[in-house]
Structures are given as C-alpha cells and as structure tokens.
Scaffold this motif. Structure first.
Motif, PDB file in Angstrom:
ATOM      1  N   VAL A   1       5.049   0.746  -8.855  1.00 28.42           N
ATOM      2  CA  VAL A   1       4.044   1.511  -8.118  1.00 28.42           C
ATOM      3  C   VAL A   1       3.702   2.822  -8.841  1.00 28.42           C
ATOM      4  CG1 VAL A   1       3.511   2.678  -5.945  1.00 28.42           C
ATOM      5  CG2 VAL A   1       4.842   0.562  -5.915  1.00 28.42           C
ATOM      6  N   ASN A   2       2.486   2.892  -9.351  1.00 31.79           N
ATOM      7  CA  ASN A   2       1.919   4.088  -9.986  1.00 31.79           C
ATOM      8  C   ASN A   2       2.650   4.588 -11.231  1.00 31.79           C
ATOM      9  OD1 ASN A   2      -0.183   4.338  -8.090  1.00 31.79           O
ATOM     10  ND2 ASN A   2       1.202   5.337  -6.654  1.00 31.79           N
ATOM     11  N   GLU A   3       3.704   3.904 -11.633  1.00 26.37           N
ATOM     12  CA  GLU A   3       4.489   4.434 -12.750  1.00 26.37           C
ATOM     13  C   GLU A   3       3.712   4.338 -14.051  1.00 26.37           C
ATOM     14  OE1 GLU A   3       9.022   4.231 -14.520  1.00 26.37           O
ATOM     15  OE2 GLU A   3       7.984   2.387 -14.062  1.00 26.37           O
ATOM     16  N   GLY A   4       3.522   5.471 -14.685  1.00 26.60           N
ATOM     17  CA  GLY A   4       2.804   5.510 -15.957  1.00 26.60           C
ATOM     18  C   GLY A   4       1.313   5.244 -15.825  1.00 26.60           C
ATOM     19  N   PHE A   5       0.795   5.232 -14.602  1.00 25.67           N
ATOM     20  CA  PHE A   5      -0.645   5.041 -14.405  1.00 25.67           C
ATOM     21  C   PHE A   5      -1.364   6.337 -14.784  1.00 25.67           C
ATOM     22  CE2 PHE A   5      -1.004   1.497 -10.944  1.00 25.67           C
ATOM     23  CZ  PHE A   5       0.025   0.782 -11.541  1.00 25.67           C
ATOM     24  N   SER A   6      -2.589   6.200 -15.306  1.00 27.49           N
ATOM     25  CA  SER A   6      -3.405   7.392 -15.531  1.00 27.49           C
ATOM     26  C   SER A   6      -3.899   7.880 -14.169  1.00 27.49           C
ATOM     27  CB  SER A   6      -4.594   7.043 -16.418  1.00 27.49           C
ATOM     28  OG  SER A   6      -5.485   6.208 -15.692  1.00 27.49           O
ATOM     29  N   GLY A   7      -4.463   9.086 -14.153  1.00 24.19           N
ATOM     30  CA  GLY A   7      -4.978   9.639 -12.901  1.00 24.19           C
ATOM     31  C   GLY A   7      -5.974   8.693 -12.242  1.00 24.19           C
ATOM     32  N   GLY A   8      -6.876   8.153 -13.061  1.00 25.01           N
ATOM     33  CA  GLY A   8      -7.891   7.239 -12.544  1.00 25.01           C
ATOM     34  C   GLY A   8      -7.284   5.956 -12.001  1.00 25.01           C
ATOM     35  N   GLU A   9      -6.281   5.431 -12.712  1.00 19.70           N
ATOM     36  CA  GLU A   9      -5.627   4.198 -12.269  1.00 19.70           C
ATOM     37  C   GLU A   9      -4.905   4.404 -10.936  1.00 19.70           C
ATOM     38  OE1 GLU A   9      -4.738   2.141 -16.621  1.00 19.70           O
ATOM     39  OE2 GLU A   9      -3.271   3.499 -15.743  1.00 19.70           O
ATOM     40  N   LYS A  10      -4.312   5.577 -10.791  1.00 21.67           N
ATOM     41  CA  LYS A  10      -3.618   5.872  -9.528  1.00 21.67           C
ATOM     42  C   LYS A  10      -4.589   5.862  -8.358  1.00 21.67           C
ATOM     43  CE  LYS A  10       0.276   8.538 -11.241  1.00 21.67           C
ATOM     44  NZ  LYS A  10       0.771   9.866 -11.582  1.00 21.67           N
ATOM     45  N   LYS A  11      -5.751   6.481  -8.550  1.00 17.83           N
ATOM     46  CA  LYS A  11      -6.721   6.556  -7.463  1.00 17.83           C
ATOM     47  C   LYS A  11      -7.313   5.169  -7.168  1.00 17.83           C
ATOM     48  CE  LYS A  11      -6.044  10.856  -6.752  1.00 17.83           C
ATOM     49  NZ  LYS A  11      -6.940  11.994  -6.748  1.00 17.83           N
ATOM     50  N   ARG A  12      -7.513   4.400  -8.216  1.00 17.96           N
ATOM     51  CA  ARG A  12      -8.008   3.039  -8.008  1.00 17.96           C
ATOM     52  C   ARG A  12      -6.967   2.196  -7.270  1.00 17.96           C
ATOM     53  NH1 ARG A  12     -10.106   0.501 -13.348  1.00 17.96           N
ATOM     54  NH2 ARG A  12      -9.293   2.322 -14.420  1.00 17.96           N
ATOM     55  N   ASN A  13      -5.708   2.479  -7.600  1.00 15.76           N
ATOM     56  CA  ASN A  13      -4.622   1.763  -6.927  1.00 15.76           C
ATOM     57  C   ASN A  13      -4.586   2.099  -5.436  1.00 15.76           C
ATOM     58  OD1 ASN A  13      -2.441   0.003  -6.803  1.00 15.76           O
ATOM     59  ND2 ASN A  13      -0.938   1.573  -7.335  1.00 15.76           N
ATOM     60  N   GLU A  14      -4.933   3.335  -5.094  1.00 15.78           N
ATOM     61  CA  GLU A  14      -5.006   3.720  -3.680  1.00 15.78           C
ATOM     62  C   GLU A  14      -6.064   2.882  -2.957  1.00 15.78           C
ATOM     63  OE1 GLU A  14      -1.998   5.597  -3.753  1.00 15.78           O
ATOM     64  OE2 GLU A  14      -2.978   6.558  -2.050  1.00 15.78           O
ATOM     65  N   ILE A  15      -7.225   2.764  -3.610  1.00 12.99           N
ATOM     66  CA  ILE A  15      -8.316   2.016  -2.974  1.00 12.99           C
ATOM     67  C   ILE A  15      -7.975   0.516  -2.923  1.00 12.99           C
ATOM     68  CG2 ILE A  15     -10.822   1.556  -2.985  1.00 12.99           C
ATOM     69  CD1 ILE A  15      -9.927   4.554  -2.542  1.00 12.99           C
ATOM     70  N   PHE A  16      -7.275   0.060  -3.959  1.00 12.56           N
ATOM     71  CA  PHE A  16      -6.813  -1.337  -3.970  1.00 12.56           C
ATOM     72  C   PHE A  16      -5.876  -1.588  -2.775  1.00 12.56           C
ATOM     73  CE2 PHE A  16      -3.202  -4.050  -5.667  1.00 12.56           C
ATOM     74  CZ  PHE A  16      -3.820  -5.261  -5.439  1.00 12.56           C
ATOM     75  N   GLN A  17      -4.961  -0.645  -2.556  1.00 16.04           N
ATOM     76  CA  GLN A  17      -4.050  -0.789  -1.407  1.00 16.04           C
ATOM     77  C   GLN A  17      -4.836  -0.767  -0.097  1.00 16.04           C
ATOM     78  OE1 GLN A  17      -0.911   2.180  -1.672  1.00 16.04           O
ATOM     79  NE2 GLN A  17      -0.775   1.844  -3.862  1.00 16.04           N
ATOM     80  N   MET A  18      -5.834   0.090  -0.052  1.00 22.73           N
ATOM     81  CA  MET A  18      -6.669   0.171   1.147  1.00 22.73           C
ATOM     82  C   MET A  18      -7.331  -1.188   1.405  1.00 22.73           C
ATOM     83  SD  MET A  18     -10.121   2.361   1.712  1.00 22.73           S
ATOM     84  CE  MET A  18      -9.491   3.979   1.420  1.00 22.73           C
ATOM     85  N   ALA A  19      -7.839  -1.767   0.332  1.00 22.90           N
ATOM     86  CA  ALA A  19      -8.502  -3.071   0.461  1.00 22.90           C
ATOM     87  C   ALA A  19      -7.519  -4.139   0.932  1.00 22.90           C
ATOM     88  CB  ALA A  19      -9.110  -3.463  -0.879  1.00 22.90           C
ATOM     89  N   MET A  20      -6.301  -4.083   0.411  1.00 24.08           N
ATOM     90  CA  MET A  20      -5.279  -5.069   0.784  1.00 24.08           C
ATOM     91  C   MET A  20      -4.877  -4.936   2.254  1.00 24.08           C
ATOM     92  SD  MET A  20      -4.459  -7.109  -1.727  1.00 24.08           S
ATOM     93  CE  MET A  20      -2.872  -7.775  -1.228  1.00 24.08           C
ATOM     94  N   LEU A  21      -4.736  -3.680   2.705  1.00 22.18           N
ATOM     95  CA  LEU A  21      -4.211  -3.453   4.059  1.00 22.18           C
ATOM     96  C   LEU A  21      -5.316  -3.487   5.119  1.00 22.18           C
ATOM     97  CD1 LEU A  21      -1.684  -0.658   3.064  1.00 22.18           C
ATOM     98  CD2 LEU A  21      -1.085  -2.952   3.828  1.00 22.18           C
ATOM     99  N   ASN A  22      -6.560  -3.353   4.692  1.00 21.29           N
ATOM    100  CA  ASN A  22      -7.705  -3.451   5.572  1.00 21.29           C
ATOM    101  C   ASN A  22      -7.578  -2.580   6.837  1.00 21.29           C
ATOM    102  OD1 ASN A  22     -10.184  -4.408   6.372  1.00 21.29           O
ATOM    103  ND2 ASN A  22      -9.316  -6.199   7.461  1.00 21.29           N
ATOM    104  N   PRO A  23      -7.422  -1.272   6.649  1.00 24.18           N
ATOM    105  CA  PRO A  23      -7.237  -0.386   7.808  1.00 24.18           C
ATOM    106  C   PRO A  23      -8.546  -0.161   8.567  1.00 24.18           C
ATOM    107  CG  PRO A  23      -7.392   0.906   5.803  1.00 24.18           C
ATOM    108  CD  PRO A  23      -7.461  -0.525   5.376  1.00 24.18           C
ATOM    109  N   SER A  24      -8.439   0.277   9.823  1.00 19.93           N
ATOM    110  CA  SER A  24      -9.676   0.569  10.548  1.00 19.93           C
ATOM    111  C   SER A  24     -10.111   2.015  10.325  1.00 19.93           C
ATOM    112  CB  SER A  24      -9.508   0.274  12.044  1.00 19.93           C
ATOM    113  OG  SER A  24      -8.359   0.908  12.540  1.00 19.93           O
ATOM    114  N   PHE A  25      -9.156   2.876   9.973  1.00 18.39           N
ATOM    115  CA  PHE A  25      -9.514   4.278   9.743  1.00 18.39           C
ATOM    116  C   PHE A  25      -8.839   4.770   8.467  1.00 18.39           C
ATOM    117  CE2 PHE A  25      -8.433   8.869  10.688  1.00 18.39           C
ATOM    118  CZ  PHE A  25      -9.703   9.356  10.387  1.00 18.39           C
ATOM    119  N   SER A  26      -9.646   5.153   7.497  1.00 17.99           N
ATOM    120  CA  SER A  26      -9.100   5.583   6.212  1.00 17.99           C
ATOM    121  C   SER A  26      -9.425   7.041   5.939  1.00 17.99           C
ATOM    122  CB  SER A  26      -9.693   4.752   5.071  1.00 17.99           C
ATOM    123  OG  SER A  26      -9.425   3.389   5.290  1.00 17.99           O
TER     124      SER A  26
END
Lengths: 426, 251
Positions: free
Chosen positions: B142-167
């Motif tokens: 999880v996020n290890e050695g990710f660039s700043g951009g990759e980390k933020k994209r990973n956040e949105i990826f997690q959001m997409a996976m978890l499909n929350p109603s309020f983000s």
C-alpha cells in the motif's frame, strides 16, 4: 568469583547425582569431560541477573526455585501431526528415540552409536565447539546428556528432503532435560535442518546444546521453531562453526514458552563465508524470551546478516543482544544487524543491545534498532477503509513479520509457521 | 445525505472548528475552499473519525445515523470515504489484500457474504483502468514507494473499489501536476452519480476546473463565512483570500 552457599549445595547435589551416572552408557562423554564440566558448575554457579550476559534473564531465580531436583519422569507423548515431507527424527524428553526415512549420504543415529561408527568425526567435534567450560548450561548438558543426536552429512551429499528434528517433551513432574545434538555437514554438502520444539505437561528446564559444523562449500539452512507451552524453560545453546565458502542460513521462530534463552553463536573460520541469523519472536503473558547472538569474524571476506523482529504482548519481555566480533585479520568483512520491535501493551518490555567489537580497519558493519507501538497513522488509514481494529492490527503485524516468514523456502513449513504466527496473535 | 449542525472541534485543546453548518444532498458536489489553517483538514478528519480530534459540540447526521457515535471503520462501512491528503505508506500489506479485507469487512457488516475471488479480481481490473493505475501498483504494498501522483490515484482507485455514498477529497490536488490532476478528476467524474455525494476540499480553484462543484463554501477561521455557486471559486481565485480575511478578521 563468588559462590553462594546455596549454589554450592545445589551443585553438590547435582554433582553426586551425576557422578553416580558417570560411566552411564547413554552419556557419550567420558569421565574426564564430565568431571571438568561439573567442576565448572561448582565454581561458576548459576548466573544471576548481576551477570551482564544474563541481565534481563534471571535464570538463577527460576532454576533454583523450580528445578532444584532433577526429576526425570515423563509420559508417553502424542506426536503432533507431521505436515512437512521430511526425514523425521524424534527426540523424546531429551533423548534420541527414532528416525524415519533416509537419504544417500546421510547418517542419523544416537551419539553413543556414532562414537563407534564415526569415531573420528565425533571425537574431533563433540564438546570442541560447545566447550563444557563455556557456560554452566553447556556444562550441565555435558554432565547429564543422554542419548544425544548425531547427524552426519557426507562430503558432497545433497539431501533433498529436510531433516526434521522433533524435540518433544512431556514431563509428569518438574524436570530438567539435557538434549545434545551434533550435526556435521561435510564439504560441499547441502542440507536443510528443522528444529521443532513442542511440549506439554509439567514444567521443565532444557539445557539443549547443539554443535553444528558446516564444512567447506557446504550449504546449511537451519530453521528453529520454538512453539512450546508455558511449561518450557531453558537455555538453548547453538554453536556453529563454518569453513571457507560455506553458507549457514538460520531462521528462528519463537511463539511461546515461559523462559527461552537462545545463545546462537557462529564462528567463521575461513574466507568467503556467508551467515544469516534471523528471528521472529512473539512474547505472550509473562514470557521472557532472550536471544543472544554472537558472530565471530575471524578471517577476511565474509558476509553476515542479522534481522530479529519481536512483538511483545501483555507482560512479556523480549531481549535481543547481538554481538559481532571482527578480528584483526578479518578485513573486507560485511556485517549487518537489525532489531525491530513492537510493543503491544504498556506492561511489555523490550531490551535490545547491539555490541560491535571491530579490530580490522577495512570493514563494513552496521547495526540498527527500533522499538515502538503499532503505527497509529497506518491503523487509522486501514480503519478509514472499513477494516476493523482487530483485523487492522493483524494486517500490520503480519506485514511486520512477513519478510521473516518468507525466508522459509519449504512451502509446507512456511504455511505451518504462518499459521502458528497467526495463532499467536490471538 | 449528510447534515452537519453547529460542529465544533478541538485539537490538543485548541478550538479549530467553531460552528460549521452544512447540508449535502445525494447527487451534489460541494467544494470547501479556504486559506491555510482555516480548518479544512480538521473538518475532513473529524468526519472520518480520527482520534486526535475532539468534537466539543454539534451533530453530524449521515443517512439518518449519528455519524459521530460511530467508530472510523463503521463510518467507512456506512459509506463515508476520505481520500487522504497524505496517503499512508504501509510496507508489507499488499494493495490487493488490503482492499479485499476492506470490501469483505464492509460486506460482513452489511450481512453479505464475502466477494468471490474472481469477481473481486474483475472489479480490480475494471477500476484500476478508471484511474489509469498500473496493474503492478495494485499488487505492491500500500502506497510504498509510490510517487505523489500514484498515491492520489490510488486513493481514487480505492474509492472506486469501495463505492462509497459520500466521499471527502482532502486536498487531493496538492502535489499533482496537471496531467495527474486531470486523471484524478476524470476518475472522480466517472464515479459521480445521482446517488452519491462529494465534498472536495481544496486550497486552489484549479481542481474545480475539472471537478465542477454545485456549491462552493469558504471556510475561514473555523467557520463557513461565504457560500455560493461555482462562480465563487473563480472570484476567490481572482481576488485571493485577502479580502475574505479582511472582511472576517476576528480580534
């Protein structure tokens, strides 16, 4: 050197008991060696916590209180299920019992028998690397051991299946056990050794002493799984000697036991030697688990690496003391050591001490240590994704331990250890 | 969806939020802007349930439930998602194992059976495409050695996976170059539906060129001092925060 009166009495009792056993056909050591060992015990006495090497490990209090009388009554033991395809060796209550399976170039028998069949090898090595005067526990072991284990890997033999040594102990009343092991790996040989300690029943104290000889160009993997009950107390000594171009790769996993003191010593008597000492330790309840390592770089161009990780729960205490000696001739030595620990409760303790003694000037040595709690930021991050407290902690602890568990190259053993690890977190 | 009433919160005894009122309905995107130290990140952390923040007054109702009474993991399971300003690196925990645990614990909470492995993998494949996340990253720690951009994209990826109603997107634009910003914004836009809502917290107007908000609020000194439509963001960009500061300066 001071000897307390009480010490004298208890050792004198031991002495009488042992002398009555001198000439015992099951003890491989002769009269002279036993005499020397007992004399050492008498002079030295048991180490108290005033002894620097036993600062956190008060063996004296435990040993004298609980194990004053050396009783040796044991129950029939039920073998735990065997999950690894291996050559299985059984040491029951400290004595060699049986071996099942064989391989070309591999000899496994008890030490008394080996003294006849492999006289030269036994005489050259037994008691030479774990000298009776090196510690009181080795001395006691020398005096009292019965039916020790002999493993011999012939020159250039490649043993495909691991040699799985089951140390099973189940005393009826408080006992002392004295398992003795000599493993000699010939030049160019290749073997995997598994020491698996398992116990139930009454409290016992083990003085298990092993000598492991790694010949030139030999490769030895050594796994130690210490998963004994709360009834287990002991000072376990492992003396390894290596010759040129050999590799000794050890990984120790300790999941329980009341008092576990491991002395793991490796002496590099050659060039281009590689040695790894790794350990994963989980302390529960009131356990005291003390790992003392010693690596002796006697000659040039050798590489050693140590990584010990501990997780201390409840009121447990974990000790890591890593000594690295780099002698004057040992130029171009690379020696690295790291100890990382996690405290899981306010009452748990971690003591860690690197000790580097360097007499050569062209070497690379480093050591590092860290102790802390579970990373709160990581914990919150996991929770913020819907992972509960217990699972989140488990994930983080697993992540912490994974690199050590992944050092196990035998898949079935890897899974067994992973399972024991997960079990120990509950 | 979420109603915040007179929310006050302190960190280490210092009051940061001084009475926030905000209502966000399903299908809406709200942006909160404000100068540094105005309380933007405190608001997101309080909503996600970080322990260091003490709520001293007010209430937050999320889909009829008292959000502030729930443990952080239960807030997430109820559908609240915080995209971290500083995503945490967790060496040794693989992204995949992490997400599988998160999804299955949420499903368990809702009384659903764990997701089948093949469905899970299909979902990973689909969603990582959304934020153009390299498949290799999904398998790394999880996020290890990710660039700043990759980390933020990973956040949105997690959001997409978890499909929350309020983000809640907490300064997701910070540290992103324009290309990464576009990818992140497009990921968010694809996830917008009439049933979910977003709270976009940002210092700059830039992100709002790509994620168009329905409402913009200005947070200053722990209070929402101004609210308006998306044009408010442009106005702030033009005039800066100085005018706001002057207008609402408290002694």
């Amino acid at each position: 050197m001071s000897i307390s009166l009480e010490n004298k009495i208890s050792t004198a009792q031991n002495l009488t008991a042992a002398l009555s056993r001198v000439g015992d056909k099951n003890n491989v050591f002769g009269f002279d060696m036993i005499g020397e060992a007992l004399q050492f015990v008498e002079i030295e006495g048991l180490p108290t916590n005033k002894h620097e090497e036993f600062k956190y490990c008060n063996v004296d209090a435990v040993f004298r209180k609980e194990f004053k009388e050396i009783n040796n009554s044991f129950s029939e033991i039920n073998m735990p299920p065997v999950v690894v395809d291996a050559i299985n060796v059984y040491i029951i209550n400290g004595r060699f019992e049986s071996v099942s399976g064989k391989a070309e170039g591999l000899v496994i028998c008890d030490l008394v028998a080996a003294q006849k069949t492999h006289k030269e090898v036994v005489e050259k090595n037994l008691g030479a690397h774990a000298k009776p005067t090196s510690s009181v526990f080795v001395a006691l072991n020398t005096a009292y051991c019965q039916k020790g284990l002999f493993v011999y890997v012939e020159k250039n033999a490649k043993i495909d299946k691991p040699v799985y040594i089951h140390y099973l102990t189940d005393p009826i009343s408080v006992s002392v056990i004295n398992p003795r092991t000599l493993i000699v790996c010939g030049a160019g040989s290749n073997v995997q050794i598994i020491d698996d300690y398992y116990s139930k029943g009454a409290n016992f104290f083990s003085t298990h002493t092993s000598e492991i000889v790694v010949g030139e160009n030999a490769q030895v993997k050594h796994y130690k799984i210490q998963n004994e009950g709360d009834n287990a107390f002991g000072v376990i000594t492992t003396e390894v000697v290596q010759s040129s171009n050999s590799v000794y790769d050890a990984a120790t996993f300790i999941f329980s036991g009341s008092l576990v003191r491991n002395n793991h010593h490796v002496r590099l008597f050659g060039q281009n030697i590689e040695a790894h000492l790794n350990g994963l330790i989980i302390g529960r309840h009131n356990a005291l688990i003390d790992n003392h390592t010693y690596i002796d770089h006697a000659m040039p161009n050798c590489n050693t690496n140590e990584l010990y990780k501990g997780i201390a729960y409840e009121k447990s205490s974990l000790v890591f003391n890593g000594k690295i000696m780099v002698r004057r001739d040992a130029q171009k030595t690379n020696a690295y050591q790291s100890s990382k620990n996690i405290l899981m409760s306010d009452d748990a303790s971690i003591y860690t001490k690197p000790q580097l003694e360097i007499y050569a000037d062209d070497v690379k040595c480093s050591h590092g240590t860290s102790t802390g709690k579970v990373d709160e930021d990581a914990l919150f991050y996991l929770k913020a994704r819907g992972i509960g407290d217990e699972s989140a902690r488990k994930l983080l602890l697993q992540a912490f331990a994974q690199e050590l568990i992944d050092k196990i190259e035998i898949p079935s053993l890897h899974d067994k250890v992973l399972e024991l690890f997960e079990e120990s977190l509950k | 969806m979420i109603t915040i009433k007179n929310l006050r919160a302190s960190v280490e005894g210092k009051e940061i939020l001084k009475g926030i009122d905000l209502e966000i309905k399903a299908g809406e995107v709200h942006a909160i802007m404000g100068p540094n130290g105005s309380g933007k990140s405190t608001l997101s952390n309080v909503l996600a349930g970080r322990a260091d923040y003490e709520v001293t007054e007010g209430e937050v109702t999320f889909n009829g439930k008292n959000l502030l009474e729930l443990a952080p993991e239960d807030r997430a399971r109820e559908g609240v998602f915080l995209a971290f300003q500083y995503p945490v690196e967790i060496p040794g925990v693989s992204n995949i194992n992490f997400l599988k645990t998160a999804i299955n614990e949420t499903r368990e909470y809702k009384g659903q059976a764990p997701m089948e492995a093949k469905d899970f993998l299909a979902l990973v494949k689909e969603k990582q495409h959304l934020v153009e996340l390299d498949g290799k990253l999904a398998n790394r720690s999880v996020n290890e050695g990710f660039s700043g951009g990759e980390k933020k994209r990973n956040e949105i990826f997690q959001m997409a996976m978890l499909n929350p109603s309020f983000s809640i997107l907490d300064e997701t634009d910070s540290g992103l170059d324009i290309d990464a910003l576009k990818i992140v914004a497009s990921g968010v836009n694809k996830l917008r539906t009439k049933d979910n809502a977003f709270l976009v917290i940002t210092h700059y107007q830039r992100l709002l060129d790509y994620i168009i908000p329905d409402f913009v609020h200005v947070l200053y000194n722990g209070k929402i001092v101004k609210s308006g439509g998306k044009e408010l963001a442009l106005e702030l960009e033009e005039k800066g925060y100085d005018e706001i500061k002057k207008q609402f300066e408290t002694v």
